[in-house]
Each structure stands twice: as structure tokens, then as C-alpha cells.
Design an enzyme around this catalytic site. Structure first.
Site, PDB file in Angstrom:
ATOM      1  N   PHE A 285     -19.886  -6.988  34.963  1.00  0.00           N
ATOM      2  CA  PHE A 285     -20.485  -6.413  33.480  1.00  0.00           C
ATOM      3  C   PHE A 285     -18.442  -5.945  32.675  1.00  0.00           C
ATOM      4  CE2 PHE A 285     -24.329  -5.728  35.221  1.00  0.00           C
ATOM      5  CZ  PHE A 285     -25.302  -6.305  34.300  1.00  0.00           C
TER       6      PHE A 285
ATOM      7  N   THR B 164     -23.842 -10.598  38.863  1.00  0.00           N
ATOM      8  CA  THR B 164     -23.063 -10.206  37.344  1.00  0.00           C
ATOM      9  C   THR B 164     -22.326  -9.623  37.345  1.00  0.00           C
ATOM     10  OG1 THR B 164     -25.566 -10.574  36.992  1.00  0.00           O
ATOM     11  CG2 THR B 164     -24.438  -9.400  35.396  1.00  0.00           C
TER      12      THR B 164
END
Length: 285
Positions: free
Chosen positions: A177, A175
Site C-alpha cells: 500500500f 499487498t
């Protein structure tokens, strides 16, 4: 109460992957759990936290819902990026047996990232607000037939057994960020690779997108991401989110931005930040 500048806000409950990202990037700051993305951003807007750790996309499940339309309106600035390896675990109450499990709770992204394995196990997926919250609720229920997909940190915090390590379908599951602050922090131009993130809305003219992006091509600026999305309540025209390689003040970028603005509606080009590219960026391909 500790100084707000020593706090970093994240969406979710303790044990969330956003919590782990905070610990990795800013180990010296206090991670503050927020119930929603709006609460996370407002914590920085209101001065209750110095930074926000904002998930924007996952290598398996794609864009994180709702984030793109929240960022431009937040008034916050991107000062960095972080790529967090997402290692999902199948968690259940102490003493549970794998073959007795019936349902599995997690955030929609967590379930999507483990879809194939969940199907093979014959479990019924149940959506939850977040991964760590699902683990917390499963621990509270204490039902040996109910499991959660969440992090190892969540297993430790909520005293759950890890039934299966690495449940994710893609073992490179990551992921991205964005680290956001109330004030912009724009590094000086140097040899360090930089990323500039912006959103824009085009004028209604033929081939507007093609022409608007022409300045980036002629100035040899690489676009690493371009996405279109509808703003809530604004159905007549899409908005674009774009990441480009380069510093906002570099001469080539200045020329490219002039051409972009020419084909955009007035005041509808917003630079969200210029920041150093993560060393992990080119390992994601």
C-alpha cells in the site's frame, strides 16, 4: 463531525484488507470506506480525509488494476508505504457445510490469490467489486451453498463462519500500500533508507529508455520497480512507473534525474513522493 485530518480513506467496505491496513498503520484515525478508487482519492483532494490507503500491487496477483493511471492525475503525494499480509479465509453463512458449497464470491485479486484451492474444492468463482463487499452480500443472501473469500475482520463484522483458514495459495501473500496525502512530506536526508516514486513519459528517440536510465546506473542508484502501462485515451506512447532507492534531493539522485528529464517529454516527469522505506520491504523477496 470529526476533523478530516483524523480520517483515512480506503476503497471497499468495512472488513476489507485496505481497512485492516488503515487500522495497522494509523490506529488512531477513523477509517472511511469509499466505493471506488476515484472516491477514495477525491476524499483527500476535497479535504474530507487527511490520508488515503492505496493498494498498488500484490505479491501473488501483481499490479492492482487502474491504480497506476489514477495516481499521477490525482495531485496527491506519497508519504509512506505499508506491506499488509493478506490472509484469505473461506467464509459462509452460519451452519453451512464445506461439502455443500457451490460458488465463491470475491474480488478478482482475491479469487486469483486462491485459484488453486478454489479449483481443488470444485467451487465456481464469481467476481465481486471487493472482498469484504462479497462477504457482506453472502451474509445478506444467507444461502448455505454460497461462500466468500475475505478477511477474518469481514467474518466478524458480517457474522459468517470461517470454513477454511488461510485459503491463499502463497502463504507469504502480501499487498503493498501507498499512504497518500494532499501535501508532500519529504523527510530530511539521513541514514534512513528512502524510496522515491515517479512516473515519466519518454521522447520518441532510439534507445530512449536505455539512455534515460543510464544516469541511475552511473550514480549507483538501485531501481526496485519499473513498469510500463498505457494511459487511457493516449495510445501513441507508454508511460513508466518507477520506484528507486534514494532521496530525491541527494546529489546522486539530482544528477540521475537531470539525465532522465533530458530524454523525457517536457513536463512529463512527475515525482509522486519521497518517503521512508518500510522495514518489511526486504522481507518480501
Amino acid at each position: 463531525m470529526s476533523d478530516a485530518s483524523h480520517k483515512i480513506a480506503f476503497q471497499g467496505v468495512p472488513g476489507a484488507y485496505s481497512h485492516m491496513a488503515c487500522q495497522t498503520v494509523k490506529p488512531g484515525m477513523d477509517a472511511v470506506a469509499c466505493a471506488s478508487f476515484e472516491d477514495m482519492l477525491s476524499a483527500v483532494q476535497d479535504g474530507r480525509a487527511g490520508l488515503a490507503m492505496v493498494p498498488v500491487e500484490n505479491s501473488t496477483a501483481g499490479r492492482v488494476a487502474d491504480i497506476h493511471h489514477l495516481l499521477p492525475e490525482s495531485g496527491l503525494h506519497i508519504i509512506g508505504e505499508h506491506f499488509q499480509r493478506v490472509n484469505h479465509h473461506l467464509l459462509a453463512p452460519r451452519g453451512s457445510q464445506l461439502d455443500k458449497l457451490k460458488t465463491v464470491h470475491s474480488h478478482a485479486q482475491g479469487l486469483a490469490q486462491c485459484r488453486q484451492h478454489i479449483r481443488k474444492l470444485g467451487l465456481t468463482p464469481i467476481m465481486h467489486a471487493d472482498t469484504a463487499g462479497a462477504a457482506k452480500d453472502v451474509a445478506a443472501m444467507g444461502d448455505p451453498t454460497v461462500a466468500a473469500v475475505a478477511s477474518r475482520l469481514a467474518a466478524e463484522i458480517y457474522d459468517l463462519d470461517i470454513m477454511i483458514d488461510s485459503l491463499e495459495d502463497d502463504k507469504k501473500n502480501t499487498t503493498r500500500f501507498l499512504i497518500m496525502a494532499a501535501d508532500p512530506i519529504i523527510p530530511k536526508i539521513s541514514d534512513v533508507p528512502m524510496i522515491t516514486t515517479l512516473v515519466f513519459k519518454l521522447r520518441s528517440v532510439p534507445a530512449a529508455l536505455y539512455k534515460a536510465l543510464g544516469g541511475f546506473a552511473t550514480n549507483s542508484i538501485n531501481l526496485t520497480k519499473l513498469e510500463s502501462y498505457m494511459r487511457p485515451g493516449v495510445s501513441e506512447r507508454v508511460q513508466f512507473y518507477m520506484d528507486v532507492e534514494g532521496h530525491i534531493d541527494a546529489p546522486a539522485m539530482v544528477h540521475a534525474m537531470e539525465e532522465l528529464r533530458f530524454y523525457c517529454m517536457k513536463d512529463e516527469v512527475k515525482v509522486l513522493g519521497t518517503y521512508a522505506a518500510s522495514p518489511d520491504r526486504h522481507q518480501q523477496s
